[in-house]
Structure formats: structure tokens, C-alpha cells
Design a protein around this motif. Structure first.
Motif, short mmCIF file in Angstrom:
data_model
loop_
_atom_site.label_atom_id
_atom_site.label_comp_id
_atom_site.label_asym_id
_atom_site.label_seq_id
_atom_site.Cartn_x
_atom_site.Cartn_y
_atom_site.Cartn_z
N GLY B 80 47.04 19.22 -34.96
CA GLY B 80 47.24 17.78 -34.37
C GLY B 80 46.35 16.95 -35.62
O GLY B 80 46.94 15.92 -36.22
N LEU B 81 45.24 17.30 -36.01
CA LEU B 81 44.36 16.73 -37.10
C LEU B 81 45.21 17.10 -38.27
O LEU B 81 45.02 16.02 -39.12
CB LEU B 81 43.07 17.68 -37.06
N LEU B 82 45.73 18.05 -38.43
CA LEU B 82 46.38 18.50 -40.02
C LEU B 82 47.60 17.25 -39.91
O LEU B 82 47.93 16.46 -40.89
CB LEU B 82 46.98 19.57 -39.95
N ALA B 83 48.33 17.05 -38.72
CA ALA B 83 49.50 15.92 -38.81
C ALA B 83 48.91 14.75 -39.13
O ALA B 83 49.48 13.89 -39.66
CB ALA B 83 50.15 16.12 -37.52
N GLU B 84 47.76 14.53 -38.51
CA GLU B 84 47.42 13.24 -38.47
C GLU B 84 47.01 12.77 -39.86
O GLU B 84 47.20 11.87 -40.49
CB GLU B 84 45.81 13.21 -37.54
N ARG B 85 46.25 13.90 -40.48
CA ARG B 85 45.94 13.75 -41.71
C ARG B 85 47.22 13.52 -42.85
O ARG B 85 47.20 12.80 -43.82
CB ARG B 85 44.97 14.85 -42.39
N ALA B 86 48.38 14.24 -42.38
CA ALA B 86 49.31 14.06 -43.14
C ALA B 86 49.88 12.61 -43.20
O ALA B 86 50.37 12.15 -44.16
CB ALA B 86 50.42 15.12 -42.69
N ASP B 87 49.93 12.16 -41.82
CA ASP B 87 50.27 10.89 -41.92
C ASP B 87 49.71 9.84 -42.62
O ASP B 87 50.03 8.95 -43.26
CB ASP B 87 50.43 10.48 -40.26
N GLU B 88 47.95 10.10 -42.23
CA GLU B 88 47.39 9.27 -43.32
C GLU B 88 47.73 9.33 -44.77
O GLU B 88 47.62 8.10 -45.48
CB GLU B 88 46.10 9.64 -42.95
N LEU B 89 47.80 10.27 -45.19
CA LEU B 89 48.21 10.81 -46.60
C LEU B 89 49.45 9.85 -46.99
O LEU B 89 49.47 9.25 -47.88
CB LEU B 89 48.39 12.20 -46.74
N ASP B 90 50.29 9.94 -45.98
CA ASP B 90 51.68 9.44 -46.29
C ASP B 90 51.45 7.69 -46.30
O ASP B 90 52.15 7.22 -47.38
CB ASP B 90 52.46 9.55 -45.04
N ARG B 91 50.57 7.15 -45.66
CA ARG B 91 50.44 5.76 -45.63
C ARG B 91 49.72 5.31 -46.95
O ARG B 91 50.10 4.47 -47.61
CB ARG B 91 49.66 5.22 -44.51
N THR B 92 48.72 6.30 -47.13
CA THR B 92 48.01 6.10 -48.70
C THR B 92 49.02 6.21 -49.85
O THR B 92 49.08 5.25 -50.68
CB THR B 92 47.04 7.19 -48.95
N ILE B 93 49.98 7.08 -49.76
CA ILE B 93 51.09 7.30 -50.75
C ILE B 93 51.75 5.94 -50.98
O ILE B 93 52.31 5.58 -51.85
CB ILE B 93 51.80 8.45 -50.42
N ARG B 94 52.26 5.43 -49.78
CA ARG B 94 53.19 4.27 -49.89
C ARG B 94 52.31 3.10 -50.29
O ARG B 94 52.86 2.28 -51.43
CB ARG B 94 53.44 3.88 -48.32
N ARG B 95 51.13 2.84 -50.03
CA ARG B 95 50.15 1.87 -50.63
C ARG B 95 50.23 2.04 -52.25
O ARG B 95 50.35 1.34 -52.98
CB ARG B 95 48.95 1.59 -49.88
N LEU B 96 49.92 3.24 -52.60
CA LEU B 96 49.58 3.63 -53.99
C LEU B 96 51.01 3.50 -54.99
O LEU B 96 51.18 3.00 -55.99
CB LEU B 96 49.01 4.88 -53.98
N GLY B 97 52.12 3.71 -54.05
CA GLY B 97 53.37 3.57 -54.78
C GLY B 97 53.54 2.13 -54.82
O GLY B 97 53.86 1.63 -56.16
N ALA B 98 53.27 1.14 -53.98
CA ALA B 98 53.57 -0.19 -54.25
C ALA B 98 52.51 -0.85 -55.45
O ALA B 98 52.95 -1.46 -56.23
CB ALA B 98 53.14 -1.11 -52.93
N LEU B 99 51.41 -0.32 -55.52
CA LEU B 99 50.31 -0.77 -56.37
C LEU B 99 50.85 -0.04 -57.79
O LEU B 99 50.82 -0.92 -58.74
CB LEU B 99 49.06 0.14 -56.02
N ARG B 100 51.32 1.12 -57.86
CA ARG B 100 51.78 1.61 -59.21
C ARG B 100 52.92 0.65 -59.55
O ARG B 100 52.85 0.20 -60.80
CB ARG B 100 52.39 3.10 -58.60
#
Lengths: 143, 143
Positions: B80-100
Motif C-alpha cells: 500500500g505504501l508503495l502504491a501511495e508513493r507511486a501516486d505521489e510520484l505521479d503527482r510530482t511528475i505532472r507538476r514538473l511537466g507543467a513546470l518544464r
DNA sequence: GCTTGACCTCAAGTCGACTTGAATTTGCAT
DNA sequence: ATGCAAATTCAAGTCGACTTGAGGTCAAGC
């Protein structure tokens, strides 16, 4: 519409007053004057703070951000540097994407231990080679 | 094929000997014994180090990683923690994408100053609201 | 006029993950 | 046997971005 006191700036920018003093000390922002002892800020400081926040999010250090403000108070960002940082961000994004997929797989993987999952081992091996990104901010906003 | 000395482990894992001692002290790795004073490592330590590296890349702290190793030496990661971290990572990725994308635009933008570019201002405004990610590692590997 | 809470300054502390330095010991090649 | 590069321990230092604490000032509301 100008004339903000430190608490208002802090609240609006989402940072603490101490952070604002710290930024001022570092030369990142300026107060427009004082009312007695107390700092008075113009509302342009909010834009400046947004800029700082954006810069941090893009992975610039406070020092680097400081260097982007031209003496006149205007912005002076090297476009090449921006493009470079965008590329860097892009590489980071790709790596994180792979990592996310790996995590997701591991989370769903039926193998009794992650170490026995071939996919997980492949991710491991990939991770073994090169590692990640540059400093990314933590943005652990108090509480 | 086992029996590695600290320098070899360091070289193969891409960390310094001091880092290995530090990790051992923190209980993240173990040496299999000593030859005189000197630590001797089994080659399983390399896998363990890869795991640690992967964990760091995924945004886990050393303490968190430490908690993932079951007493038996095997892995014990909460899925569950892994999945949670994956989701978190996903959100980060989206933000960074917009930033890029924002950075990229700013780099190419013809406006004399970034502050005058509508797109840049829009990015600024977006950045004003919420900020970024969780701790991501810096991976400042030596020189 | 007086209290009080927000503000001030300056110094020091914190956090995570290591790195560095000093003093000492020792395994291994010659 | 000897020399020395490499290992060891333990304490302290570093880096970035703030936060916290102590001790003091003051503007505004009652």
C-alpha cells in the motif's frame, strides 16, 4: 492597494514572517520602508515571491534565483539556462516515470517477496547504474 | 565470489567507504565479518545497496528504508505504501511537466522581459497557489 | 495611560545524509 | 622485516533553507 505588513505578505505568499526576513537578508526581496520598526512591503513583493517559489520549484537554489534579478529590480534570466533546466527537468521526469511504474508493479506483484519478482529485480538493476535528479525542493511547509 | 573489502563494495556500488560505514552504523547494511580490523562484506550487500539507492530515488528517507528490511534480512515493504508513493510520484511528475513546459516557453518567449509575457505570468500564478513535491534526493555523487 | 501582542534583531539550532579530520592500527607487497 | 597505503574509530563539520529562542521595542485598542 500597496502597503502590506509582514503578516499579510506572509499569509498571502504562504511563507512565515521569519522566512520573509530571511529572504530580505539574502537580498531576494526588499521592504519598501518601515512604520516605526516594522517593515512595510509594497504589493509587488508578492509577485517577487511567486517568482522565487517558481524558481525553487524548478530546482534553482536561492542564490541562483538571487542572481536572476537584475539590479533594476526586473528579471534577467538567461534563456539558455532556462532551456537547460527544462531539459534537466525532462530527464528527471523520465526517470521518475520509470520509477513510478516500477513501484506500481511492485505494489501489485504477486511474488511473496519483492526480491523474487523478476520485474522488481530488473528495476533494481536499472537503479544500480545511474541515479537521479538534481536537488528538488522539499516544500515542507511547517504546520 | 563473496568476500569483498570495503573499497570494492564502495567502487561497485558507487558510494564512498565512509558512506558504507555510515550505513552500517545506521543498520542499513551489515558486514559479514572482519579480517583483522577490516570489514569483509558478502556480495549480497550490493543488492542491498541497490535497494537502498532505489528507495532513495523513490523519495524514501534512510530511516524509512531501514524499516523496510525485515529482521530476517529479507524485504518487507508495505504494498500500500508503495502504491501511495507511486501516486505521489505521479503527482510530482505532472507538476514538473507543467513546470518544464513553462520553462521551455519562457526560454523561447519573445517578450523583452519574462514578466511581460502572458504565458509566463500564467505559470507564475499557477506556482503561486500550490507548491511542489516531497523530498527528492539530490544524489550529489562525489565529483 | 497601560497592556499586549505583533514585530524587531541577532545568534544559535535543526534536519538529513554524508564528509572530513585526527589519531591510530594493520594487512600486504617487497 | 619493514614500509606505507588503506583501513579503523570517534568527533566534528558541511550544506541549504529555514526555524527557534532570547531579549527588547512599540503601535494600537481599551
Amino acid at each position: 492597494m500597496s502597503d502590506l505588513d509582514i503578516a499579510e505578505v506572509a499569509q498571502r505568499a504562504g511563507v512565515t514572517a521569519a522566512t520573509l526576513r530571511f529572504y530580505e537578508e539574502k537580498g531576494l526581496i526588499r521592504s519598501i520602508g518601515r512604520r516605526g520598526l516594522r517593515r512595510v512591503f509594497g504589493n509587488d513583493v508578492l509577485e517577487r515571491l511567486a517568482l522565487i517559489s517558481l524558481g525553487r520549484a524548478a530546482g534553482f537554489s536561492l542564490d541562483e534565483i538571487g542572481r536572476m534579478f537584475a539590479p533594476g529590480g526586473t528579471l534577467d534570466i538567461d534563456r539558455g539556462l532556462l532551456a537547460e533546466r527544462a531539459d534537466e527537468l525532462d530527464r528527471t521526469i523520465r526517470r521518475l516515470g520509470a520509477l513510478r511504474d516500477g513501484l506500481r508493479h511492485a505494489a501489485a506483484c504477486p511474488a511473496p517477496s519483492h526480491l523474487e519478482c523478476p520485474t522488481f529485480r530488473r528495476i533494481l538493476r536499472a537503479a544500480e547504474s545511474k541515479s537521479l535528479a538534481r536537488r528538488l525542493p522539499s516544500t515542507r511547509r511547517s504546520l
